[in-house]
Design a protein around this motif. Structure first.
Motif, PDB file in Angstrom:
ATOM      1  N   ARG A   1      11.648-128.799  26.355  1.00 39.65           N
ATOM      2  CA  ARG A   1      11.353-127.616  25.989  1.00 39.65           C
ATOM      3  C   ARG A   1      10.008-127.175  26.684  1.00 39.65           C
ATOM      4  O   ARG A   1       9.678-126.096  27.086  1.00 39.65           O
ATOM      5  CB  ARG A   1      11.200-127.582  24.459  1.00 39.65           C
ATOM      6  N   LYS A   2       9.008-128.310  26.990  1.00 40.61           N
ATOM      7  CA  LYS A   2       7.867-128.268  27.592  1.00 40.61           C
ATOM      8  C   LYS A   2       7.990-127.572  29.034  1.00 40.61           C
ATOM      9  O   LYS A   2       7.196-126.590  29.281  1.00 40.61           O
ATOM     10  CB  LYS A   2       7.239-129.524  27.692  1.00 40.61           C
ATOM     11  N   PHE A   3       8.897-128.097  29.709  1.00 39.92           N
ATOM     12  CA  PHE A   3       9.379-127.256  30.879  1.00 39.92           C
ATOM     13  C   PHE A   3       9.787-126.059  30.906  1.00 39.92           C
ATOM     14  O   PHE A   3       9.494-125.000  31.798  1.00 39.92           O
ATOM     15  CB  PHE A   3      10.418-128.218  31.740  1.00 39.92           C
ATOM     16  N   THR A   4      10.442-125.535  29.985  1.00 40.51           N
ATOM     17  CA  THR A   4      11.168-124.296  29.715  1.00 40.51           C
ATOM     18  C   THR A   4       9.643-123.052  29.184  1.00 40.51           C
ATOM     19  O   THR A   4       9.639-122.341  29.972  1.00 40.51           O
ATOM     20  CB  THR A   4      11.906-124.185  28.635  1.00 40.51           C
ATOM     21  N   ILE A   5       8.903-123.805  28.512  1.00 38.39           N
ATOM     22  CA  ILE A   5       7.627-122.949  28.430  1.00 38.39           C
ATOM     23  C   ILE A   5       6.933-122.552  29.592  1.00 38.39           C
ATOM     24  O   ILE A   5       6.654-121.590  29.846  1.00 38.39           O
ATOM     25  CB  ILE A   5       6.821-123.590  27.316  1.00 38.39           C
ATOM     26  N   LEU A   6       6.744-123.912  30.284  1.00 39.16           N
ATOM     27  CA  LEU A   6       5.800-123.475  31.547  1.00 39.16           C
ATOM     28  C   LEU A   6       6.623-122.600  32.534  1.00 39.16           C
ATOM     29  O   LEU A   6       5.985-121.716  33.312  1.00 39.16           O
ATOM     30  CB  LEU A   6       5.474-124.760  32.181  1.00 39.16           C
ATOM     31  N   LYS A   7       7.935-122.878  32.822  1.00 38.50           N
ATOM     32  CA  LYS A   7       8.620-122.071  33.751  1.00 38.50           C
ATOM     33  C   LYS A   7       8.378-120.535  33.361  1.00 38.50           C
ATOM     34  O   LYS A   7       8.074-119.821  34.051  1.00 38.50           O
ATOM     35  CB  LYS A   7      10.326-122.424  33.474  1.00 38.50           C
ATOM     36  N   ASN A   8       8.630-120.361  31.941  1.00 37.96           N
ATOM     37  CA  ASN A   8       8.636-118.883  31.591  1.00 37.96           C
ATOM     38  C   ASN A   8       7.373-118.153  31.700  1.00 37.96           C
ATOM     39  O   ASN A   8       7.155-117.129  32.205  1.00 37.96           O
ATOM     40  CB  ASN A   8       9.071-118.735  30.002  1.00 37.96           C
ATOM     41  N   ALA A   9       6.210-118.953  31.485  1.00 39.28           N
ATOM     42  CA  ALA A   9       4.908-118.628  31.775  1.00 39.28           C
ATOM     43  C   ALA A   9       4.805-118.292  33.133  1.00 39.28           C
ATOM     44  O   ALA A   9       4.066-117.430  33.604  1.00 39.28           O
ATOM     45  CB  ALA A   9       3.804-119.685  31.324  1.00 39.28           C
TER      46      ALA A   9
ATOM     47  N   GLN B   1       4.091-114.426  34.629  1.00 42.63           N
ATOM     48  CA  GLN B   1       2.777-114.319  34.971  1.00 42.63           C
ATOM     49  C   GLN B   1       1.943-114.182  33.505  1.00 42.63           C
ATOM     50  O   GLN B   1       1.089-113.363  33.501  1.00 42.63           O
ATOM     51  CB  GLN B   1       2.475-113.231  35.820  1.00 42.63           C
ATOM     52  N   GLN B   2       2.078-115.153  32.861  1.00 37.24           N
ATOM     53  CA  GLN B   2       1.395-115.058  31.355  1.00 37.24           C
ATOM     54  C   GLN B   2       0.623-116.447  31.325  1.00 37.24           C
ATOM     55  O   GLN B   2       0.824-117.463  31.880  1.00 37.24           O
ATOM     56  CB  GLN B   2       2.282-115.049  30.170  1.00 37.24           C
ATOM     57  N   MET B   3      -0.760-116.305  30.963  1.00 32.58           N
ATOM     58  CA  MET B   3      -1.725-117.326  30.692  1.00 32.58           C
ATOM     59  C   MET B   3      -1.292-118.244  29.543  1.00 32.58           C
ATOM     60  O   MET B   3      -0.464-117.707  28.791  1.00 32.58           O
ATOM     61  CB  MET B   3      -2.973-116.772  30.240  1.00 32.58           C
ATOM     62  N   ILE B   4      -1.592-119.684  29.832  1.00 32.39           N
ATOM     63  CA  ILE B   4      -1.099-120.580  28.851  1.00 32.39           C
ATOM     64  C   ILE B   4      -2.457-121.174  28.240  1.00 32.39           C
ATOM     65  O   ILE B   4      -3.200-121.336  29.001  1.00 32.39           O
ATOM     66  CB  ILE B   4      -0.243-121.589  29.153  1.00 32.39           C
ATOM     67  N   ALA B   5      -2.487-121.790  27.166  1.00 35.41           N
ATOM     68  CA  ALA B   5      -3.518-122.568  26.479  1.00 35.41           C
ATOM     69  C   ALA B   5      -2.820-123.926  26.258  1.00 35.41           C
ATOM     70  O   ALA B   5      -1.514-124.044  25.725  1.00 35.41           O
ATOM     71  CB  ALA B   5      -3.900-121.952  25.316  1.00 35.41           C
ATOM     72  N   PHE B   6      -3.648-124.919  26.228  1.00 35.96           N
ATOM     73  CA  PHE B   6      -2.866-126.246  25.770  1.00 35.96           C
ATOM     74  C   PHE B   6      -4.090-127.457  25.650  1.00 35.96           C
ATOM     75  O   PHE B   6      -5.243-127.227  26.168  1.00 35.96           O
ATOM     76  CB  PHE B   6      -2.049-126.713  26.973  1.00 35.96           C
TER      77      PHE B   6
ATOM     78  N   ARG C   1       0.377-135.378  30.299  1.00 36.78           N
ATOM     79  CA  ARG C   1      -0.777-135.379  29.583  1.00 36.78           C
ATOM     80  C   ARG C   1      -1.183-134.040  28.762  1.00 36.78           C
ATOM     81  O   ARG C   1      -2.036-133.768  28.149  1.00 36.78           O
ATOM     82  CB  ARG C   1      -1.857-135.769  30.268  1.00 36.78           C
ATOM     83  N   MET C   2      -0.151-133.011  29.055  1.00 38.62           N
ATOM     84  CA  MET C   2      -0.356-131.809  28.234  1.00 38.62           C
ATOM     85  C   MET C   2       0.241-131.771  27.016  1.00 38.62           C
ATOM     86  O   MET C   2       1.558-132.108  26.708  1.00 38.62           O
ATOM     87  CB  MET C   2       0.331-130.521  29.147  1.00 38.62           C
ATOM     88  N   SER C   3      -0.095-131.035  26.015  1.00 35.64           N
ATOM     89  CA  SER C   3       0.526-130.937  24.560  1.00 35.64           C
ATOM     90  C   SER C   3       0.061-129.631  24.044  1.00 35.64           C
ATOM     91  O   SER C   3      -0.998-129.024  24.171  1.00 35.64           O
ATOM     92  CB  SER C   3       0.260-132.008  23.916  1.00 35.64           C
ATOM     93  N   HIS C   4       0.582-129.406  22.888  1.00 32.01           N
ATOM     94  CA  HIS C   4       0.480-128.268  22.128  1.00 32.01           C
ATOM     95  C   HIS C   4       0.381-126.894  23.168  1.00 32.01           C
ATOM     96  O   HIS C   4      -0.576-126.055  22.913  1.00 32.01           O
ATOM     97  CB  HIS C   4      -0.906-128.321  21.338  1.00 32.01           C
ATOM     98  N   ILE C   5       1.215-126.768  24.157  1.00 35.77           N
ATOM     99  CA  ILE C   5       1.480-125.552  25.086  1.00 35.77           C
ATOM    100  C   ILE C   5       1.765-124.373  24.418  1.00 35.77           C
ATOM    101  O   ILE C   5       2.925-124.123  23.788  1.00 35.77           O
ATOM    102  CB  ILE C   5       2.309-125.892  26.108  1.00 35.77           C
ATOM    103  N   GLU C   6       0.975-123.553  24.564  1.00 35.83           N
ATOM    104  CA  GLU C   6       1.172-122.055  23.958  1.00 35.83           C
ATOM    105  C   GLU C   6       1.142-120.953  25.003  1.00 35.83           C
ATOM    106  O   GLU C   6       0.114-120.916  25.819  1.00 35.83           O
ATOM    107  CB  GLU C   6       0.287-121.682  22.928  1.00 35.83           C
ATOM    108  N   ILE C   7       2.225-120.197  25.030  1.00 39.03           N
ATOM    109  CA  ILE C   7       2.000-118.948  25.907  1.00 39.03           C
ATOM    110  C   ILE C   7       1.266-117.898  25.248  1.00 39.03           C
ATOM    111  O   ILE C   7       1.591-117.471  24.208  1.00 39.03           O
ATOM    112  CB  ILE C   7       3.513-118.266  26.289  1.00 39.03           C
ATOM    113  N   THR C   8       0.064-117.272  26.052  1.00 37.66           N
ATOM    114  CA  THR C   8      -0.590-116.189  25.567  1.00 37.66           C
ATOM    115  C   THR C   8      -0.120-114.759  25.653  1.00 37.66           C
ATOM    116  O   THR C   8       0.911-114.865  26.728  1.00 37.66           O
ATOM    117  CB  THR C   8      -2.019-116.163  25.856  1.00 37.66           C
ATOM    118  N   GLN C   9      -0.534-113.869  25.362  1.00 38.38           N
ATOM    119  CA  GLN C   9      -0.158-112.444  25.648  1.00 38.38           C
ATOM    120  C   GLN C   9      -0.843-111.754  26.955  1.00 38.38           C
ATOM    121  O   GLN C   9      -0.527-110.769  27.279  1.00 38.38           O
ATOM    122  CB  GLN C   9      -0.386-111.477  24.522  1.00 38.38           C
TER     123      GLN C   9
END
Length: 307
Positions: free
Chosen positions: A129-137, A141-146, A191-199
């Motif tokens: 799921r981590k890869f899916t989140i990063l791919k979608n971001a 072209q959405q910022m992410i926080a982690f 080494r990345m965790s708690h990845i969130e896609i921002t608006q």
């Protein structure tokens, strides 16, 4: 994307024979003017598309036109299908549609001979799921926080514009522009965790500066290391070292002379081979390994464990 629209227009014309700019504009949700610009691009690329006026008129291709013979060689067709098949890992619906249509146009039935999976072998669903989140971001072209732990184990909160997923040295990395550090950085995904896609969205121009990125390894020092590996460690030798670094001996053992990063990681890497590996040189690395092993032995001698 325009390239996908151009391929679909050719596909429609090959099967429908004649259509109108208005019909195409409604289908792709663009203006009629955009469709006519697309037609000009196709014409300049050597595809015999033409328009006719009056009743029954519209946009057409010459009757004798066949895409797979007129434009692309057999090798070029295979290369295009290979690239699209590789991109299906992004789960972008447009990629699958274009792959299906081009396969039909090229009369190719075998398109499932390659599969790309961004996650490591044995990954659980959380890692996938981590890869899916990063791919979608990246695609949106959405910022992410982690939360991120660097190579020294220091924890930080990062906010970045994700630009590219990269596989290197048996590990996956994310490259992007870090707003926290105000520069391009490379992050090890494990080494990345708690990845969130921002608006928040970022612009395409950020991708242009990726070539001047600064990553954690930019000032890394390297050293030549000479090791001996027992026959039972053979399964790792050709996976992890270049063939020209390896010498195999009649007893089935190996010696390897390679360049490895001069860091704490080096000792953990050597110890991961257990007693299958012995460091022959340099002497300071050999002594450091001996010191670490003595400390480990003392822990097990003096420790109480869990009762």
């Amino acid at each position: 994307m325009q390239i996908n629209r151009l391929f679909e227009i050719v596909y429609i014309l090959l099967h429908k024979k004649t259509t109108t700019a208005k019909e195409l504009a409604e289908r792709f949700e663009v203006s009629v003017r955009t469709i006519y610009r697309d037609i000009e691009i196709l014409s300049s690329a050597g595809i015999p598309v033409y328009t006719s006026q009056g009743k029954g008129g519209g946009i057409s291709l010459l009757d004798e036109y066949v895409l797979n013979k007129s434009v692309l060689s057999e090798e070029e067709q295979n290369e295009i299908l290979f690239a699209l098949q590789s991109l299906t890992v992004t789960q972008n619906p447009e990629t699958n549609r274009v792959l299906s249509k081009l396969s039909s146009l090229f009369h190719k039935s075998k398109t499932n001979w390659i599969e790309v999976d961004l996650s490591p072998w044995g990954s659980d669903e959380k890692k996938k799921r981590k890869f899916t989140i990063l791919k979608n971001a990246i695609l949106n072209q959405q910022m992410i926080a982690f939360t991120y732990f660097n190579s020294s184990g220091e924890k930080s909160i990062r906010k970045i514009a994700p630009i590219k997923l990269k596989f290197k040295g048996q590990a996956w990395y994310l490259q992007g522009f870090c707003l926290t550090k105000n520069e391009y950085r490379t992050f090890k995904i494990s080494r990345m965790s708690h990845i969130e896609i921002t608006q928040e969205l970022f612009t395409e121009s950020l991708s242009e500066g990726l070539s001047v990125e600064k990553n954690e390894q930019s000032s890394q020092k390297w050293m030549n290391v000479h090791v001996k590996i027992a026959p039972q460690g053979a399964y790792r030798v050709y996976d992890e070292f270049d063939e020209n670094e390896i010498t195999r001996h009649p007893d089935g053992s190996f010696t390897v002379v390679t360049s490895l990063p001069e860091s704490k990681w080096l000792f953990h890497y050597i110890l991961s081979f257990g007693d299958d590996m012995e460091v022959l040189a340099p002497q300071e690395v050999r002594e450091a390994i001996k010191d670490k092993l003595h400390k480990m032995i003392r822990k097990y001698k003096n420790g109480q464990g869990i009762t």
